[in-house]
Design an enzyme around this catalytic site. Sequence first.
Site, mmCIF file in Angstrom:
data_model
loop_
_atom_site.group_PDB
_atom_site.id
_atom_site.type_symbol
_atom_site.label_atom_id
_atom_site.label_comp_id
_atom_site.label_asym_id
_atom_site.label_seq_id
_atom_site.Cartn_x
_atom_site.Cartn_y
_atom_site.Cartn_z
ATOM 1 N N GLU A 53 1.158 -6.046 -9.074
ATOM 2 C CA GLU A 53 0.610 -6.641 -7.850
ATOM 3 C C GLU A 53 0.619 -8.174 -7.910
ATOM 4 O O GLU A 53 0.849 -8.838 -6.892
ATOM 5 C CB GLU A 53 -0.813 -6.123 -7.617
ATOM 6 C CG GLU A 53 -0.838 -4.639 -7.262
ATOM 7 C CD GLU A 53 -2.235 -4.092 -7.022
ATOM 8 O OE1 GLU A 53 -2.343 -2.897 -6.713
ATOM 9 O OE2 GLU A 53 -3.228 -4.855 -7.141
ATOM 10 N N TYR A 66 0.818 -1.221 0.000
ATOM 11 C CA TYR A 66 0.000 0.000 0.000
ATOM 12 C C TYR A 66 0.850 1.268 0.000
ATOM 13 O O TYR A 66 0.360 2.335 0.373
ATOM 14 C CB TYR A 66 -0.953 -0.014 1.199
ATOM 15 C CG TYR A 66 -2.191 -0.869 0.972
ATOM 16 C CD1 TYR A 66 -3.106 -0.548 -0.037
ATOM 17 C CD2 TYR A 66 -2.464 -1.978 1.758
ATOM 18 C CE1 TYR A 66 -4.245 -1.312 -0.256
ATOM 19 C CE2 TYR A 66 -3.598 -2.751 1.544
ATOM 20 C CZ TYR A 66 -4.483 -2.406 0.541
ATOM 21 O OH TYR A 66 -5.617 -3.157 0.329
ATOM 22 N N ARG A 85 -18.906 -5.519 -1.705
ATOM 23 C CA ARG A 85 -18.780 -4.567 -0.596
ATOM 24 C C ARG A 85 -20.140 -4.191 -0.007
ATOM 25 O O ARG A 85 -20.262 -4.040 1.207
ATOM 26 C CB ARG A 85 -17.988 -3.350 -1.056
ATOM 27 C CG ARG A 85 -16.484 -3.676 -1.114
ATOM 28 C CD ARG A 85 -15.698 -2.646 -1.856
ATOM 29 N NE ARG A 85 -14.252 -2.787 -1.669
ATOM 30 C CZ ARG A 85 -13.358 -2.145 -2.423
ATOM 31 N NH1 ARG A 85 -13.752 -1.330 -3.383
ATOM 32 N NH2 ARG A 85 -12.066 -2.320 -2.204
ATOM 33 N N ASN A 105 -13.218 -3.263 4.033
ATOM 34 C CA ASN A 105 -14.177 -3.386 2.936
ATOM 35 C C ASN A 105 -14.016 -4.692 2.148
ATOM 36 O O ASN A 105 -14.330 -4.766 0.962
ATOM 37 C CB ASN A 105 -14.140 -2.140 2.039
ATOM 38 C CG ASN A 105 -12.777 -1.888 1.435
ATOM 39 O OD1 ASN A 105 -11.844 -2.653 1.669
ATOM 40 N ND2 ASN A 105 -12.654 -0.841 0.657
ATOM 41 N N HIS A 146 -9.778 -6.362 -2.055
ATOM 42 C CA HIS A 146 -8.940 -5.449 -2.839
ATOM 43 C C HIS A 146 -8.962 -5.934 -4.280
ATOM 44 O O HIS A 146 -8.993 -7.135 -4.530
ATOM 45 C CB HIS A 146 -7.492 -5.464 -2.338
ATOM 46 C CG HIS A 146 -6.524 -4.894 -3.346
ATOM 47 N ND1 HIS A 146 -6.292 -3.545 -3.448
ATOM 48 C CD2 HIS A 146 -5.802 -5.469 -4.339
ATOM 49 C CE1 HIS A 146 -5.442 -3.329 -4.454
ATOM 50 N NE2 HIS A 146 -5.126 -4.483 -5.011
HETATM 51 P P1 ATP Z 1 -8.500 -1.339 -3.195
HETATM 52 O O1 ATP Z 1 -7.270 -0.598 -3.666
HETATM 53 O O2 ATP Z 1 -8.338 -1.981 -1.836
HETATM 54 O O3 ATP Z 1 -9.043 -2.285 -4.197
HETATM 55 P P2 ATP Z 1 -10.032 0.979 -3.805
HETATM 56 O O4 ATP Z 1 -9.220 1.088 -5.044
HETATM 57 O O5 ATP Z 1 -11.521 0.955 -3.910
HETATM 58 O O6 ATP Z 1 -9.662 -0.293 -2.970
HETATM 59 P P3 ATP Z 1 -8.272 2.954 -2.637
HETATM 60 O O7 ATP Z 1 -8.602 4.394 -2.744
HETATM 61 O O8 ATP Z 1 -7.191 2.389 -3.505
HETATM 62 O O9 ATP Z 1 -9.635 2.113 -2.793
HETATM 63 O O10 ATP Z 1 -7.898 2.679 -1.113
HETATM 64 C C1 ATP Z 1 -7.232 1.488 -0.733
HETATM 65 C C2 ATP Z 1 -7.873 0.952 0.528
HETATM 66 O O11 ATP Z 1 -7.660 1.904 1.574
HETATM 67 C C3 ATP Z 1 -9.392 0.779 0.462
HETATM 68 O O12 ATP Z 1 -9.806 -0.439 -0.092
HETATM 69 C C4 ATP Z 1 -9.763 0.866 1.932
HETATM 70 O O13 ATP Z 1 -9.481 -0.365 2.619
HETATM 71 C C5 ATP Z 1 -8.788 1.919 2.447
HETATM 72 N N1 ATP Z 1 -9.382 3.254 2.414
HETATM 73 C C6 ATP Z 1 -9.645 4.011 1.320
HETATM 74 N N2 ATP Z 1 -10.204 5.197 1.669
HETATM 75 C C7 ATP Z 1 -10.284 5.177 3.022
HETATM 76 C C8 ATP Z 1 -10.765 6.105 4.006
HETATM 77 N N3 ATP Z 1 -11.261 7.293 3.653
HETATM 78 N N4 ATP Z 1 -10.706 5.735 5.306
HETATM 79 C C9 ATP Z 1 -10.192 4.531 5.675
HETATM 80 N N5 ATP Z 1 -9.710 3.621 4.804
HETATM 81 C C10 ATP Z 1 -9.765 3.931 3.498
HETATM 82 MG MG MG Z 2 -7.061 0.990 -5.029
#
Ligand code: ATP
Ligand code: MG
Length: 140
Positions: free
Chosen positions: A128, A51, A104, A114, A117
């Site tokens: 990845e 991450y 989700r 959530n 991923h």
């Molecule tokens: P992922 O990358 O996990 O598939 P995504 O692309 O929908 O999810 P990202 O914006 O890449 O979301 O964020 C990565 C992860 O960080 C999210 O899946 C969630 O677990 C966490 N996350 C994102 N936004 C928030 C927030 N505002 N508060 C807490 N955790 C968050």
């Molecule tokens: Mg993402």
Amino acid sequence: MATERTLSIIKPDATRRNLTGKINALFEDAGLRIVAQKRIQLSEAQAGKFYEVHKERPFYGSLVSSMTAAPVVVQVLEGEGAVLKNRDVMGATDPKKAEPHTVRAQFAESIEANSVHGSDSPENAAIEIAFFFAGTEILP
Ligand code: ATP
Ligand code: MG
């Protein structure tokens, strides 16, 4: 549309609640094929590196903790347009905004916990997938 591969992770909130099979049924029903899979415990270093793009975001520390709180299932999904298809099945990051039929909406506990991923582009999917799997572990 071309056959693609994408990285999927079933997150600790979902493995803890024994939801791996229910979630994977949704991926398979959408035409995605699980071509590699393992259940692993992420270390803090691994989760932090995975991450790294979110390092500056306020939830980074909490996200790394939540991803190491229980085992995850890392897997490669293959299919037509797999990157977007997987994200459609996953639904919006915030489960409150996710379409009702999505993983989700049905299973996530919160915007952070959530349940899944999914890679966000074919380029990131390749990076990845290589983070977790050797080519010889992917078996169509
Ligand atoms: P992922 O990358 O996990 O598939 P995504 O692309 O929908 O999810 P990202 O914006 O890449 O979301 O964020 C990565 C992860 O960080 C999210 O899946 C969630 O677990 C966490 N996350 C994102 N936004 C928030 C927030 N505002 N508060 C807490 N955790 C968050
Ligand atoms: Mg993402």
